[in-house]
Write an enzyme that holds these catalytic residues in place. Structure first.
Site, PDB file in Angstrom:
ATOM      1  N   HIS A  98      -6.539   2.746   2.404  1.00 20.96           N
ATOM      2  CA  HIS A  98      -5.698   3.877   2.803  1.00 20.96           C
ATOM      3  C   HIS A  98      -6.162   4.538   4.107  1.00 20.96           C
ATOM      4  O   HIS A  98      -5.386   4.700   5.050  1.00 20.96           O
ATOM      5  CB  HIS A  98      -5.673   4.928   1.693  1.00 20.96           C
ATOM      6  CG  HIS A  98      -5.119   4.435   0.404  1.00 20.96           C
ATOM      7  ND1 HIS A  98      -4.106   3.499   0.325  1.00 20.96           N
ATOM      8  CD2 HIS A  98      -5.435   4.741  -0.886  1.00 20.96           C
ATOM      9  CE1 HIS A  98      -3.827   3.271  -0.947  1.00 20.96           C
ATOM     10  NE2 HIS A  98      -4.613   3.997  -1.684  1.00 20.96           N
ATOM     11  N   ASP A 116       0.880  -1.169   0.000  1.00 26.87           N
ATOM     12  CA  ASP A 116       0.000   0.000   0.000  1.00 26.87           C
ATOM     13  C   ASP A 116       0.914   1.215   0.000  1.00 26.87           C
ATOM     14  O   ASP A 116       1.609   1.470   0.991  1.00 26.87           O
ATOM     15  CB  ASP A 116      -0.895  -0.011   1.246  1.00 26.87           C
ATOM     16  CG  ASP A 116      -1.864   1.168   1.285  1.00 26.87           C
ATOM     17  OD1 ASP A 116      -1.638   2.157   0.543  1.00 26.87           O
ATOM     18  OD2 ASP A 116      -2.833   1.115   2.055  1.00 26.87           O
ATOM     19  N   HIS A 117       0.942   1.955  -1.104  1.00 30.10           N
ATOM     20  CA  HIS A 117       1.927   3.031  -1.212  1.00 30.10           C
ATOM     21  C   HIS A 117       1.736   4.109  -0.152  1.00 30.10           C
ATOM     22  O   HIS A 117       2.656   4.871   0.142  1.00 30.10           O
ATOM     23  CB  HIS A 117       1.893   3.648  -2.617  1.00 30.10           C
ATOM     24  CG  HIS A 117       0.652   4.426  -2.929  1.00 30.10           C
ATOM     25  ND1 HIS A 117      -0.484   3.835  -3.414  1.00 30.10           N
ATOM     26  CD2 HIS A 117       0.382   5.742  -2.814  1.00 30.10           C
ATOM     27  CE1 HIS A 117      -1.403   4.761  -3.591  1.00 30.10           C
ATOM     28  NE2 HIS A 117      -0.915   5.918  -3.242  1.00 30.10           N
TER      29      HIS A 117
END
Length: 509
Positions: free
Chosen positions: A246, A183-184
């Protein structure tokens, strides 16, 4: 700093945009800083027919355009490009994996990488079950000779059932410690700094609980629409695209208990505990705790902007949400009855992701006649992007007679660290995987816990047509009714600017 062991990075889907814009440029940045091992190579796999030279030429363009470190030495860049190899490959054909194993054996001997392989699945999710199975069938998940790691891009599942199915499939062929769900957002420096802000400062941690915090607000706003991704977004929506992964992750980092050690196991244990403590929202109560919206046609700075239903690939009668606002609670000792307000949307006034800790007002209202102070409690704003930094808002006396009070800002910006290099998210995460550190990657049980919380909301939206999809003009802060989630008269959503500081003086949109 320790360097990773010698290895080969294998990228499935190497002819795609992610490899071109993010992965190969990020690895070049590591190479440019001497953070890669001496013996290292990249093997790109894709259906497009390419020779090594053509692949290298294409990746050179990506590096020159997207790498954080601008190319200063062509010879240095050429040394890196020579480590790139390409193999035309049909992911769905089992016979191709036999050829892949042979190709890896040749490269392993050429580069002396000790059979250490990282497999990056930069492919559509439909490939996530095929690739691991075929790799395992060729013995390429077996760690008897060298490490084998698998990086999985989001989306990790479409709902709880598919996430569980995918976890089960992956664990048949790779062990949990071999799987890196990327997950960036977790690669962003300001997200990681949230842990340091909390746990290294005696002024914050004692206040970080229900006794002193009134509510927590998390915003992930985008000022663009779906563009040419309408077909994909129709099957996703804001809840799956932003909230489930996120923004719930940011809530987990805000709410987690101090880990016993700063390591992968302990940090991920604490995040998982938060997800398991989320108060379930029953399907019949979804309309009470969530608002969904969809942007409509509008004018922004004098230009006509299309509504979501007019975008390419979107159903003209679509009920897919491009905006979500929700209220949730974490049922544990630290956060009992503290509301967390989370929102995300497209076509909002500015691009910004931030966490706002709203502290409770003082128990004795000495300055109760000052309405602006009463309605604006002390706030700690942790800005993830853009204008990354931390902002503290508190009351100060206005010079002159009497006790007039106004809110003032105390801020820190990462841009002020002019001599400090800020790595890109993919750069940081790829290096961590090379080092075998899974701290900033999702663990399977946490992914399932997040889906378990989100599933009843998605089911209610799907099955109950009485739950409205509110329209909001493109360029606004979403449906007006999202204010109704916050039931108290003296508080409201914060409307952030692109600029973190001086937000009371001007707002750059």
């Amino acid at each position: 700093m320790n360097q990773p062991k010698n290895h080969i990075l294998v990228i499935f889907g190497a002819s795609g945009d992610l490899t071109y814009r993010k992965l190969v440029p990020a690895v070049y940045d590591l190479f440019d800083q001497n953070l890669l091992p001496e013996n290292f190579a990249i093997l790109g796999l894709g259906r497009t027919e390419l020779e090594n030279d053509a692949f290298r030429s294409k990746m050179k363009e990506g590096i020159e355009q997207f790498a954080m470190n601008k190319v200063k030495d062509e010879k240095h860049l050429q040394t890196y490009l020579e480590k790139l190899h390409y193999f035309s490959f049909d992911t769905k054909s089992p016979d191709e994996y036999t050829l892949l194993k042979g190709q890896l054996r040749e490269l392993d001997e050429q580069y002396n990488t000790n059979s250490n392989f990282i497999f990056y699945m930069a492919t559509p999710p439909s490939m996530y079950e095929i690739i691991p199975e075929q790799l395992a069938a060729q013995g390429l998940s077996d760690e008897k000779t060298g490490f084998k790691r698998l990086i999985v891009e989001k989306p990790f599942g479409y709902d709880l059932a598919t996430a569980k199915k995918l976890n089960k499939e992956l664990l048949q062929y790779f062990k949990e410690e071999q799987i890196y769900r990327i997950d960036h957002y977790l690669g962003k420096e300001t997200v990681q700094n949230l842990l340091v802000t909390r746990f290294s400062n005696g002024i914050f941690e004692p206040l970080w609980n229900r006794n002193y915090i009134h509510h927590v607000e998390i915003t992930g706003a985008e000022n663009i629409g779906v563009g040419n991704r309408g077909g994909y977004y129709e099957g996703s929506g804001a809840m799956r695209d932003m909230i489930q992964n996120h923004l719930l992750l940011l809530a987990g980092l805000v709410a987690m208990e101090p880990p016993a050690l700063i390591d992968s196991t302990n940090i991920r244990n604490e995040i998982a505990k938060v997800f398991h403590s989320l108060r379930p929202i029953d399907e019949k109560d979804v309309a009470k705790y969530t608002i969904r919206g969809q942007y409509t046609a509008s004018k922004i700075k004098g230009e006509d902007v299309k509504g979501y239903r007019e975008e390419q690939g979107v159903d003209p009668n679509s009920r897919t949400e491009t905006f979500v606002a929700m209220k949730l609670f974490i049922d544990n000792w630290r956060w009992a009855d503290v509301p967390f307000y989370i929102r995300s949307g497209k076509m909002l006034p500015t691009r910004v992701t931030e966490i706002v800790i709203h502290f409770k007002a003082t128990p004795h209202h000495l300055f109760a006649d000052n309405e602006s102070i009463c309605k604006n409690y002390n706030q700690l704003v942790i800005r993830i992007q853009p204008d990354e930094g931390v902002l503290l808002k508190f009351g100060m006396k206005v010079p002159g007679a009497g006790f007039n009070v106004q809110n003032v800002n105390m801020d820190f910006h990462y841009s002020e660290l002019s001599d400090t290099y800020l790595p890109s998210a993919y750069e940081r995460l790829l290096l961590d995987c090379m080092m075998g550190d899974g701290t900033l990657y999702h663990r399977g049980d946490a992914v399932e816990a997040a889906w378990k919380f989100v599933d009843p909301i998605l089911n209610a939206w799907k099955n109950d047509n009485s739950i409205p999809v509110h329209g909001y003009p493109a360029g606004s802060w979403g449906p007006d009714v999202s204010d109704d989630l916050i039931e108290e008269d003296d508080i409201a959503w914060r409307y952030p600017c692109k600029n973190l500081s001086d937000d009371g003086n001007y707002c750059e949109l």
